[in-house]
Motif scaffolding. Sequence first.
Motif, PDB file in Angstrom:
ATOM      1  N   UNK A 197      15.125  31.062 -16.048  1.00  0.00           N
ATOM      2  CA  UNK A 197      15.190  31.200 -17.503  1.00  0.00           C
ATOM      3  C   UNK A 197      16.246  30.276 -18.093  1.00  0.00           C
ATOM      4  N   UNK A 198      17.405  30.191 -17.455  1.00  0.00           N
ATOM      5  CA  UNK A 198      18.485  29.335 -17.955  1.00  0.00           C
ATOM      6  C   UNK A 198      18.051  27.870 -18.019  1.00  0.00           C
ATOM      7  N   UNK A 199      17.269  27.442 -17.026  1.00  0.00           N
ATOM      8  CA  UNK A 199      16.815  26.055 -16.992  1.00  0.00           C
ATOM      9  C   UNK A 199      15.478  25.862 -17.713  1.00  0.00           C
ATOM     10  N   UNK A 200      15.000  26.926 -18.368  1.00  0.00           N
ATOM     11  CA  UNK A 200      13.744  26.894 -19.120  1.00  0.00           C
ATOM     12  C   UNK A 200      12.565  26.478 -18.236  1.00  0.00           C
ATOM     13  N   UNK A 201      12.555  26.988 -17.013  1.00  0.00           N
ATOM     14  CA  UNK A 201      11.458  26.733 -16.076  1.00  0.00           C
ATOM     15  C   UNK A 201      10.517  27.926 -16.170  1.00  0.00           C
ATOM     16  N   UNK A 202       9.282  27.675 -16.625  1.00  0.00           N
ATOM     17  CA  UNK A 202       8.359  28.759 -16.907  1.00  0.00           C
ATOM     18  C   UNK A 202       7.167  28.817 -15.968  1.00  0.00           C
ATOM     19  N   UNK A 203       7.016  27.820 -15.081  1.00  0.00           N
ATOM     20  CA  UNK A 203       5.864  27.827 -14.179  1.00  0.00           C
ATOM     21  C   UNK A 203       6.168  26.993 -12.937  1.00  0.00           C
ATOM     22  N   UNK A 204       5.212  26.983 -12.004  1.00  0.00           N
ATOM     23  CA  UNK A 204       5.399  26.266 -10.748  1.00  0.00           C
ATOM     24  C   UNK A 204       5.635  24.784 -10.970  1.00  0.00           C
ATOM     25  N   UNK A 205       4.877  24.163 -11.867  1.00  0.00           N
ATOM     26  CA  UNK A 205       5.026  22.728 -12.102  1.00  0.00           C
ATOM     27  C   UNK A 205       6.433  22.380 -12.585  1.00  0.00           C
ATOM     28  N   UNK A 206       6.985  23.207 -13.457  1.00  0.00           N
ATOM     29  CA  UNK A 206       8.349  22.982 -13.926  1.00  0.00           C
ATOM     30  C   UNK A 206       9.360  23.132 -12.812  1.00  0.00           C
ATOM     31  N   UNK A 207       9.148  24.140 -11.965  1.00  0.00           N
ATOM     32  CA  UNK A 207      10.039  24.347 -10.823  1.00  0.00           C
ATOM     33  C   UNK A 207       9.966  23.170  -9.859  1.00  0.00           C
ATOM     34  N   UNK A 208       8.747  22.738  -9.543  1.00  0.00           N
ATOM     35  CA  UNK A 208       8.557  21.638  -8.598  1.00  0.00           C
ATOM     36  C   UNK A 208       9.176  20.343  -9.121  1.00  0.00           C
ATOM     37  N   UNK A 209       9.120  20.125 -10.414  1.00  0.00           N
ATOM     38  CA  UNK A 209       9.713  18.914 -10.993  1.00  0.00           C
ATOM     39  C   UNK A 209      11.223  18.877 -10.783  1.00  0.00           C
ATOM     40  N   UNK A 210      11.851  20.052 -10.716  1.00  0.00           N
ATOM     41  CA  UNK A 210      13.304  20.130 -10.552  1.00  0.00           C
ATOM     42  C   UNK A 210      13.711  20.228  -9.079  1.00  0.00           C
ATOM     43  N   UNK A 211      12.997  21.029  -8.289  1.00  0.00           N
ATOM     44  CA  UNK A 211      13.464  21.376  -6.950  1.00  0.00           C
ATOM     45  C   UNK A 211      12.668  20.769  -5.799  1.00  0.00           C
ATOM     46  N   UNK A 212      11.592  20.059  -6.061  1.00  0.00           N
ATOM     47  CA  UNK A 212      10.772  19.506  -4.977  1.00  0.00           C
ATOM     48  C   UNK A 212      10.697  17.988  -5.084  1.00  0.00           C
TER      49      UNK A 212
END
Length: 65
Positions: free
Chosen positions: A34-49
């Motif tokens: 929530x703090x990083x405004x990551x709302x779905x898998x694609x957003x997470x993958x863009x940051x952490x993968x």
Amino acid sequence: MADLCVTFLSGTPNFHSLTEMYLLFKYLRPRELERQNIQNFDGWAAVFARKTVDFEFSVTNEIHR
């Protein structure tokens, strides 16, 4: 407010897919998402993968891609 403290134990030493890592991240660090405004898998993958091409050896010493 901090994320909940939870311990996950598994007999599997690594994850089978990125989606499993994402789901564990959602369970363990929902406020960080929530703090990083990551709302779905694609957003997470863009940051952490990061996509790479790596080789690994099988138990018979063959190279797998």
